[in-house]
Design a protein around this motif. Structure first.
Motif, PDB file in Angstrom:
ATOM      1  N   VAL A 192      15.683 -28.710  19.522  1.00 51.20           N
ATOM      2  CA  VAL A 192      16.658 -28.548  20.602  1.00 51.20           C
ATOM      3  C   VAL A 192      17.366 -27.208  20.490  1.00 51.20           C
ATOM      4  CG1 VAL A 192      18.782 -29.447  21.603  1.00 51.20           C
ATOM      5  CG2 VAL A 192      16.971 -31.028  20.931  1.00 51.20           C
ATOM      6  N   LEU A 193      17.813 -26.854  19.286  1.00 54.62           N
ATOM      7  CA  LEU A 193      18.542 -25.604  19.094  1.00 54.62           C
ATOM      8  C   LEU A 193      17.652 -24.386  19.351  1.00 54.62           C
ATOM      9  CD1 LEU A 193      20.631 -26.447  15.905  1.00 54.62           C
ATOM     10  CD2 LEU A 193      21.462 -26.237  18.242  1.00 54.62           C
ATOM     11  N   ARG A 194      16.389 -24.472  18.967  1.00 55.24           N
ATOM     12  CA  ARG A 194      15.496 -23.332  19.160  1.00 55.24           C
ATOM     13  C   ARG A 194      15.049 -23.174  20.605  1.00 55.24           C
ATOM     14  NH1 ARG A 194      13.764 -21.100  14.399  1.00 55.24           N
ATOM     15  NH2 ARG A 194      14.367 -22.259  12.536  1.00 55.24           N
ATOM     16  N   SER A 195      15.363 -24.151  21.432  1.00 55.36           N
ATOM     17  CA  SER A 195      14.982 -24.061  22.846  1.00 55.36           C
ATOM     18  C   SER A 195      16.124 -23.583  23.729  1.00 55.36           C
ATOM     19  CB  SER A 195      14.515 -25.433  23.342  1.00 55.36           C
ATOM     20  OG  SER A 195      15.616 -26.337  23.439  1.00 55.36           O
ATOM     21  N   VAL A 196      17.334 -23.495  23.177  1.00 50.84           N
ATOM     22  CA  VAL A 196      18.507 -23.232  24.017  1.00 50.84           C
ATOM     23  C   VAL A 196      18.393 -21.891  24.733  1.00 50.84           C
ATOM     24  CG1 VAL A 196      20.979 -22.785  23.966  1.00 50.84           C
ATOM     25  CG2 VAL A 196      20.041 -24.710  22.687  1.00 50.84           C
ATOM     26  N   SER A 197      18.057 -20.843  24.005  1.00 51.13           N
ATOM     27  CA  SER A 197      18.025 -19.509  24.607  1.00 51.13           C
ATOM     28  C   SER A 197      16.961 -19.385  25.693  1.00 51.13           C
ATOM     29  CB  SER A 197      17.773 -18.455  23.524  1.00 51.13           C
ATOM     30  OG  SER A 197      16.537 -18.697  22.870  1.00 51.13           O
ATOM     31  N   ALA A 198      15.859 -20.096  25.542  1.00 50.66           N
ATOM     32  CA  ALA A 198      14.769 -19.977  26.511  1.00 50.66           C
ATOM     33  C   ALA A 198      14.836 -21.017  27.617  1.00 50.66           C
ATOM     34  CB  ALA A 198      13.425 -20.084  25.796  1.00 50.66           C
ATOM     35  N   VAL A 199      15.568 -22.115  27.402  1.00 52.00           N
ATOM     36  CA  VAL A 199      15.569 -23.203  28.365  1.00 52.00           C
ATOM     37  C   VAL A 199      16.655 -23.038  29.412  1.00 52.00           C
ATOM     38  CG1 VAL A 199      17.201 -24.801  27.289  1.00 52.00           C
ATOM     39  CG2 VAL A 199      15.200 -25.711  28.471  1.00 52.00           C
TER      40      VAL A 199
END
Length: 329
Positions: free
Chosen positions: A94-101
């Motif tokens: 979830v955290l690694r998707s924040v910038s791209a999502v």
């Protein structure tokens, strides 16, 4: 002649408090007995709000997790790794998707807002008889267009190469078709009283079609997000390699034993005295990620076609030093 008795003060007080005989108590219709309409929200109202908020939050959480997993899978696969060896948790994805999502989430929320606003406007318009004919024509056109797009969307699902250059947009062909195909009959039933009086069609349609449409849209959303995540993950990986991995920190590994690290750009040297804790030094490495008690390293001159990723498990026989990412390897 008997003199009239005088009521005692404490008796009046008891009567006011409702402690006197039943006949002396104020009735429910008395002003001072009216129940207050202002008070804390009931448990039913709170549950209603929770029931309205939980599904969108759950869907957004699932989308961010799925998006993060797809990004990590694409990026790890580009460097020859499987996501399972990284040992990421749900929070990590979830955290690694924040910038791209952020961008696709905003698109999705804006689209949902426009759909809700359009639906509210349509419900208002169909109340006026002078708009009935135009609304009926629009609903029929929507049904026809929806049927065509649904067939085209199923064809896209069946033929994986169809619209291959529009991988992110292709799921919305089917989603748009199903939305129009479900919305058209509902609009007809709202316009035509004869359709509303027929209990078979409205009950069956309203009870099942909306749920099926939501399911199809949710599946298409995951499909589109997967394609976008794969696109983002691949683009980020290629961009990282094109910049010679300069966004990754430089790493120097000291080891008690010879690790036999052989890759372009990696330099090894035997250092220290024979009784030193660390006898070997390896430089020219970049840290891709540290996870699951493992260092995932890349040679500073990593080549996608020939080089490999190096995995070292954290242990007492290793010492790792980090340098600024813009330092010279």
């Amino acid at each position: 002649m008997d003199r009239p008795t005088k009521a005692l003060p404490h008796a009046q007080a008891v009567s006011r408090r409702g402690g006197g005989p039943p006949g002396d108590r104020p009735t429910s219709g008395a002003p001072n007995a009216a129940p207050s309409t202002v008070g804390p929200p009931s448990a039913a109202k709170a549950f209603e709000w929770a029931a309205a908020l939980v599904p969108p939050v759950t869907l957004l959480t699932a989308l961010t997790f799925w998006f993060g997993y797809q990004v990590v899978q694409t990026r790890a696969g580009y460097f020859g790794l499987d996501p399972s060896v990284l040992g990421y948790t749900t929070s990590d994805y979830v955290l690694r998707s924040v910038s791209a999502v952020v961008a696709p989430m905003l698109y999705l929320l804006v689209a949902a807002f426009l759909l809700v606003s359009t639906h509210a406007g349509v419900r208002r318009v169909v109340r006026y008889p002078e708009w009935a004919r135009s609304a009926r024509l629009a609903s029929l056109v929507g049904i026809v267009v929806g049927a065509v797009l649904t067939v085209a969307g199923l064809w896209v699902v069946w033929h994986k190469g169809a619209l291959d250059e529009f991988k992110v947009e292709r799921p919305w062909v089917l989603a748009t078709g199903v939305i129009l195909l479900g919305y058209g009959p509902w609009l007809l039933m709202e316009i035509d009283p004869e359709h509303r009086s027929n209990r078979v069609v409205p009950d069956v349609w309203r009870r099942h079609s909306s749920l099926l449409v939501v399911f199809v849209v949710v599946v298409c959303t995951f499909w589109s997000f997967s394609a976008y995540a794969a696109k983002i993950g691949g683009a980020e990986s290629r961009d990282l390699v094109d910049r010679k991995l300069t966004d990754l920190p430089l790493v120097i590994v000291y080891s008690a034993k010879d690790l036999d690290l052989r890759a372009d750009g990696v330099e090894s040297a035997q250092i220290g005295k024979p009784d030193a804790a660390y006898r070997w030094r390896y430089s020219g490495l970049r840290l891709l990620v540290f996870s699951n008690d493992k260092y995932f390293l890349l040679p500073a001159q990593w080549d996608h076609r020939t080089d490999v990723a190096i995995v070292l498990e954290d242990a007492e026989t290793l010492r790792v030093e980090y340098q600024r990412k813009d330092a010279k390897p």
